[in-house]
Write a protein that holds these residues in place. Structure first.
Motif, PDB file in Angstrom:
ATOM      1  N   LEU A 101      82.977  -7.952  98.541  1.00 49.68           N
ATOM      2  CA  LEU A 101      82.208  -8.389  99.494  1.00 49.68           C
ATOM      3  C   LEU A 101      82.676  -9.810  99.923  1.00 49.68           C
ATOM      4  CD1 LEU A 101      78.489  -7.512  98.567  1.00 49.68           C
ATOM      5  CD2 LEU A 101      80.356  -6.181  99.933  1.00 49.68           C
ATOM      6  N   ASP A 102      83.613 -10.360  99.079  1.00 52.61           N
ATOM      7  CA  ASP A 102      83.994 -11.528  99.685  1.00 52.61           C
ATOM      8  C   ASP A 102      85.604 -11.755  99.719  1.00 52.61           C
ATOM      9  OD1 ASP A 102      81.673 -12.918  98.635  1.00 52.61           O
ATOM     10  OD2 ASP A 102      82.197 -12.792  96.465  1.00 52.61           O
ATOM     11  N   LEU A 103      86.143 -10.637 100.413  1.00 48.15           N
ATOM     12  CA  LEU A 103      87.266 -10.557 100.859  1.00 48.15           C
ATOM     13  C   LEU A 103      87.801 -11.676 101.718  1.00 48.15           C
ATOM     14  CD1 LEU A 103      88.242  -6.924 101.181  1.00 48.15           C
ATOM     15  CD2 LEU A 103      89.110  -8.392  99.517  1.00 48.15           C
ATOM     16  N   ALA A 104      86.938 -11.875 102.749  1.00 50.08           N
ATOM     17  CA  ALA A 104      87.317 -12.931 103.829  1.00 50.08           C
ATOM     18  C   ALA A 104      87.600 -14.261 103.045  1.00 50.08           C
ATOM     19  CB  ALA A 104      86.091 -12.723 104.789  1.00 50.08           C
ATOM     20  N   LYS A 105      87.066 -14.592 102.144  1.00 54.54           N
ATOM     21  CA  LYS A 105      87.078 -15.909 101.465  1.00 54.54           C
ATOM     22  C   LYS A 105      88.456 -15.682 100.279  1.00 54.54           C
ATOM     23  CE  LYS A 105      82.108 -16.233 101.366  1.00 54.54           C
ATOM     24  NZ  LYS A 105      81.051 -16.365 100.481  1.00 54.54           N
ATOM     25  N   VAL A 106      88.958 -14.899 100.167  1.00 57.34           N
ATOM     26  CA  VAL A 106      90.078 -14.945  99.166  1.00 57.34           C
ATOM     27  C   VAL A 106      91.219 -15.192  99.595  1.00 57.34           C
ATOM     28  CG1 VAL A 106      91.168 -13.554  97.548  1.00 57.34           C
ATOM     29  CG2 VAL A 106      88.652 -13.058  97.792  1.00 57.34           C
ATOM     30  N   PRO A 107      91.910 -16.368  99.291  1.00 57.99           N
ATOM     31  CA  PRO A 107      93.353 -16.647  99.853  1.00 57.99           C
ATOM     32  C   PRO A 107      94.571 -15.725  99.124  1.00 57.99           C
ATOM     33  CG  PRO A 107      92.600 -18.476  98.257  1.00 57.99           C
ATOM     34  CD  PRO A 107      91.524 -17.328  98.466  1.00 57.99           C
ATOM     35  N   MET A 108      95.191 -15.140  99.798  1.00 59.50           N
ATOM     36  CA  MET A 108      96.122 -14.291  99.320  1.00 59.50           C
ATOM     37  C   MET A 108      97.418 -13.972  99.917  1.00 59.50           C
ATOM     38  SD  MET A 108      95.778 -10.390  97.536  1.00 59.50           S
ATOM     39  CE  MET A 108      94.730 -11.169  96.458  1.00 59.50           C
ATOM     40  N   VAL A 109      98.661 -14.084  99.661  1.00 60.57           N
ATOM     41  CA  VAL A 109      99.775 -13.693 100.377  1.00 60.57           C
ATOM     42  C   VAL A 109      99.984 -12.621 101.037  1.00 60.57           C
ATOM     43  CG1 VAL A 109     101.221 -15.559  98.888  1.00 60.57           C
ATOM     44  CG2 VAL A 109     101.134 -13.008  98.404  1.00 60.57           C
ATOM     45  N   PRO A 110     100.575 -12.203 102.139  1.00 58.44           N
ATOM     46  CA  PRO A 110     100.560 -10.987 102.761  1.00 58.44           C
ATOM     47  C   PRO A 110     101.321 -10.117 101.707  1.00 58.44           C
ATOM     48  CG  PRO A 110     101.106 -12.610 104.202  1.00 58.44           C
ATOM     49  CD  PRO A 110     101.075 -13.315 103.143  1.00 58.44           C
ATOM     50  N   MET A 111     100.793  -8.824 101.796  1.00 54.69           N
ATOM     51  CA  MET A 111     101.366  -7.878 101.007  1.00 54.69           C
ATOM     52  C   MET A 111     102.266  -6.788 101.374  1.00 54.69           C
ATOM     53  SD  MET A 111     100.212  -8.225  97.816  1.00 54.69           S
ATOM     54  CE  MET A 111      98.891  -9.561  97.169  1.00 54.69           C
ATOM     55  N   ASP A 112     103.414  -6.209 100.781  1.00 53.84           N
ATOM     56  CA  ASP A 112     103.767  -4.946 101.257  1.00 53.84           C
ATOM     57  C   ASP A 112     103.352  -3.543 101.030  1.00 53.84           C
ATOM     58  OD1 ASP A 112     106.724  -5.934 101.704  1.00 53.84           O
ATOM     59  OD2 ASP A 112     106.294  -6.954  99.878  1.00 53.84           O
ATOM     60  N   ILE A 113     102.268  -3.747  99.792  1.00 56.96           N
ATOM     61  CA  ILE A 113     101.513  -2.382  99.708  1.00 56.96           C
ATOM     62  C   ILE A 113     100.199  -2.888  99.326  1.00 56.96           C
ATOM     63  CG2 ILE A 113     101.205  -0.695  98.266  1.00 56.96           C
ATOM     64  CD1 ILE A 113     103.611   0.006 100.125  1.00 56.96           C
ATOM     65  N   ILE A 114      99.073  -2.340  99.751  1.00 57.68           N
ATOM     66  CA  ILE A 114      97.905  -2.666  99.236  1.00 57.68           C
ATOM     67  C   ILE A 114      97.174  -1.207  98.759  1.00 57.68           C
ATOM     68  CG2 ILE A 114      95.420  -3.193  99.781  1.00 57.68           C
ATOM     69  CD1 ILE A 114      96.346  -5.211 101.624  1.00 57.68           C
ATOM     70  N   TYR A 115      97.050  -1.030  97.614  1.00 59.53           N
ATOM     71  CA  TYR A 115      96.965   0.176  97.017  1.00 59.53           C
ATOM     72  C   TYR A 115      95.204   0.136  96.638  1.00 59.53           C
ATOM     73  CZ  TYR A 115      98.187   4.058  93.904  1.00 59.53           C
ATOM     74  OH  TYR A 115      98.387   5.175  93.109  1.00 59.53           O
ATOM     75  N   CYS A 116      94.558   1.110  97.209  1.00 61.33           N
ATOM     76  CA  CYS A 116      93.006   1.008  97.260  1.00 61.33           C
ATOM     77  C   CYS A 116      92.538   2.549  96.674  1.00 61.33           C
ATOM     78  CB  CYS A 116      92.582   0.437  98.283  1.00 61.33           C
ATOM     79  SG  CYS A 116      90.637   0.149  98.240  1.00 61.33           S
ATOM     80  N   GLN A 117      92.719   3.031  95.534  1.00 61.13           N
ATOM     81  CA  GLN A 117      92.536   4.345  95.332  1.00 61.13           C
ATOM     82  C   GLN A 117      90.879   4.180  94.722  1.00 61.13           C
ATOM     83  OE1 GLN A 117      94.505   7.238  95.241  1.00 61.13           O
ATOM     84  NE2 GLN A 117      95.596   6.040  97.076  1.00 61.13           N
ATOM     85  N   ASN A 118      90.263   5.215  94.845  1.00 59.04           N
ATOM     86  CA  ASN A 118      88.801   5.716  94.340  1.00 59.04           C
ATOM     87  C   ASN A 118      88.123   4.416  94.441  1.00 59.04           C
ATOM     88  OD1 ASN A 118      89.963   8.323  93.846  1.00 59.04           O
ATOM     89  ND2 ASN A 118      91.214   7.507  92.368  1.00 59.04           N
ATOM     90  N   VAL A 119      87.996   3.395  95.269  1.00 63.01           N
ATOM     91  CA  VAL A 119      87.387   2.429  95.421  1.00 63.01           C
ATOM     92  C   VAL A 119      86.083   2.516  96.212  1.00 63.01           C
ATOM     93  CG1 VAL A 119      87.248  -0.314  95.531  1.00 63.01           C
ATOM     94  CG2 VAL A 119      89.096   0.885  94.189  1.00 63.01           C
ATOM     95  N   LEU A 120      86.696   2.870  97.445  1.00 64.35           N
ATOM     96  CA  LEU A 120      85.676   2.596  98.529  1.00 64.35           C
ATOM     97  C   LEU A 120      84.350   3.799  98.344  1.00 64.35           C
ATOM     98  CD1 LEU A 120      88.171   2.794 101.715  1.00 64.35           C
ATOM     99  CD2 LEU A 120      87.048   0.747 100.605  1.00 64.35           C
ATOM    100  N   ILE A 121      84.557   4.715  97.314  1.00 63.19           N
ATOM    101  CA  ILE A 121      83.479   5.588  97.308  1.00 63.19           C
ATOM    102  C   ILE A 121      82.150   5.078  96.755  1.00 63.19           C
ATOM    103  CG2 ILE A 121      85.134   7.541  96.913  1.00 63.19           C
ATOM    104  CD1 ILE A 121      84.558   7.348  93.930  1.00 63.19           C
ATOM    105  N   TYR A 122      82.257   3.866  96.307  1.00 65.78           N
ATOM    106  CA  TYR A 122      80.873   3.117  95.782  1.00 65.78           C
ATOM    107  C   TYR A 122      80.170   2.322  96.977  1.00 65.78           C
ATOM    108  CZ  TYR A 122      83.228   4.308  91.440  1.00 65.78           C
ATOM    109  OH  TYR A 122      83.729   5.070  90.153  1.00 65.78           O
ATOM    110  N   PHE A 123      80.662   2.360  98.411  1.00 66.02           N
ATOM    111  CA  PHE A 123      80.361   1.682  99.312  1.00 66.02           C
ATOM    112  C   PHE A 123      79.459   2.577 100.622  1.00 66.02           C
ATOM    113  CE2 PHE A 123      83.246  -1.017  97.071  1.00 66.02           C
ATOM    114  CZ  PHE A 123      82.859  -1.955  97.114  1.00 66.02           C
ATOM    115  N   ARG A 124      78.623   1.989 101.040  1.00 63.08           N
ATOM    116  CA  ARG A 124      78.197   2.857 102.335  1.00 63.08           C
ATOM    117  C   ARG A 124      79.488   2.948 103.296  1.00 63.08           C
ATOM    118  NH1 ARG A 124      72.921   3.324 102.224  1.00 63.08           N
ATOM    119  NH2 ARG A 124      71.592   2.000 100.891  1.00 63.08           N
TER     120      ARG A 124
END
Length: 283
Positions: A209-232
Motif C-alpha cells: 500500500l506504500d509503494l508510491a513512497k518507496v524509493p527504488m532504482v528502476p528494475m529489469d524484472i519485477i517478479y510478482c507471483q501469487n501476491v495480488l490474489i490477496y487484494f481487491r
C-alpha cells in the motif's frame, strides 16, 4: 485459572467487519468469509498469550502507541499466508532466464540485471531466481552481474529468509546439481544457502500500500507471483500501475497467471507468451 482459548466467544459480525476493515486499510489484505475461522483462531491465540479479556480489548490495544505497533507486526506475521517453495513457478523462472540470455546475446547488460521479487515470504522465491540467474551467467562464461531486491510485509518471514536455512523437505524440488552447488548441510536435515548467493539478495520490508513512497532504482524484472490474489481487483490495478513505473525501458513485469486478466497500461504491452503473464515496458 488463566484465560483459556476455548472460552473465547466467536467473532460476531460487527467484530469480524472491524478486523476486515483494519486489515484492508493497513496492508490491503482482503479477508474472505471462508477465512473467518482462520482469522478468529489467530487473533484468539494472541488474546490468550497476552491475557486480554477478549477481542475488543485486543483490537483497541493494537491501535495505541509503540506497543500497539509492535504487537500489530506480531499479528501480521501470523495472518499473512506464507505458502511458498523453491522453484514454485518453473515457467515464470524460465521466462526470466530466457530474457537474461537474450540480453547477454545482444550484449545489452550495461549496469547489470536488477530483479525485484515481491511477496518473497521466507526467501524460497528469490533464492530460486538467484540460482537460475547465476547458472545462466556461468553457462555463458560471464561473471555474474545481477542483484535481487526481495520484499515482504512480514518482518518474521524476512528474518527467516536472511538466515537462509531450510529443511531437507524444503529442498525436494531442487535438483541435486543445484543443491551441491548452492547449499551446505549445517546439521542433519538442515541446509544453508551459499553465502555468495545470499550476497546477491537484499531483503527489505515493504507494504504494497506504500509503494508510491518507496524509493527504488528502476528494475529489469519485477517478479510478482501469487501476491495480488490477496487484494481487491481495483487495488490490484493500482499496484500494477505503480509497479510498471519502476521498470527500466525494456524491463518486464511478471505476475501470476490469471491474477488480473483485464488490466492494461499505456506504459507496457503484453508479452506474447502463453506460459506466463508478463508485460514489457515501452522503450
Amino acid at each position: 485459572m488463566g484465560w483459556q482459548l476455548q472460552s473465547v466467544p466467536e467473532l460476531d459480525d460487527d467484530q469480524f467487519e472491524r478486523w476486515c476493515v483494519l486489515l484492508e486499510s493497513r496492508i490491503g489484505m482482503q479477508v474472505a468469509p471462508h477465512q473467518r475461522s482462520f482469522l478468529q483462531i489467530q487473533i484468539a491465540r494472541r488474546v490468550r498469550e497476552l491475557k486480554f479479556t477478549g477481542f475488543d480489548e485486543y483490537f483497541d490495544y493494537i491501535q495505541k502507541g509503540i506497543p500497539g505497533l509492535m504487537e500489530w507486526r506480531q499479528l501480521i506475521d501470523r495472518l499473512v499466508v506464507r505458502e511458498t517453495s523453491f522453484f514454485r513457478e518453473p515457467d515464470s523462472l524460465e521466462f526470466v532466464c530466457s530474457e537474461l540470455r537474450r540480453r547477454m546475446a545482444e550484449r545489452s547488460l550495461e549496469g547489470g540485471f536488477d530483479v525485484w521479487s515481491l511477496g518473497c515470504a521466507t526467501g524460497e522465491e528469490p533464492y530460486s531466481l538467484a540460482m537460475e540467474l547465476n547458472n545462466c551467467f556461468e553457462a555463458s562464461g560471464l561473471a555474474p552481474q545481477f542483484s535481487i531486491t526481495a520484499s515482504d510485509v512480514s518482518q518474521q518471514a524476512l528474518q527467516q529468509a536472511k538466515e537462509a536455512v531450510y529443511s531437507s523437505r524444503k529442498l525436494e524440488k531442487i535438483s541435486q546439481e543445484n543443491i551441491q552447488r548452492y547449499f551446505s548441510e549445517i546439521e542433519p536435515g538442515f541446509w544453508q544457502v551459499d553465502s555468495g548467493l545470499q550476497q546477491r539478495i537484499c531483503f527489505t520490508a515493504i507494504n504494497l500500500l506504500d509503494l508510491a513512497k518507496v524509493p527504488m532504482v528502476p528494475m529489469d524484472i519485477i517478479y510478482c507471483q501469487n501476491v495480488l490474489i490477496y487484494f481487491r481487483r481495483w487495488r490490484r490495478r493500482e499496484i500494477l500501475d505503480e509497479l510498471v513505473t519502476r521498470l527500466k525501458p525494456g524491463g518486464i513485469l511478471v505476475i501470476g497467471m490469471g491474477e488480473l486478466v483485464d488490466w492494461s497500461s499505456s506504459l507496457v504491452t503484453r508479452v506474447a507468451d502463453n506460459r506466463v503473464q508478463a508485460y514489457l515496458r515501452c522503450e
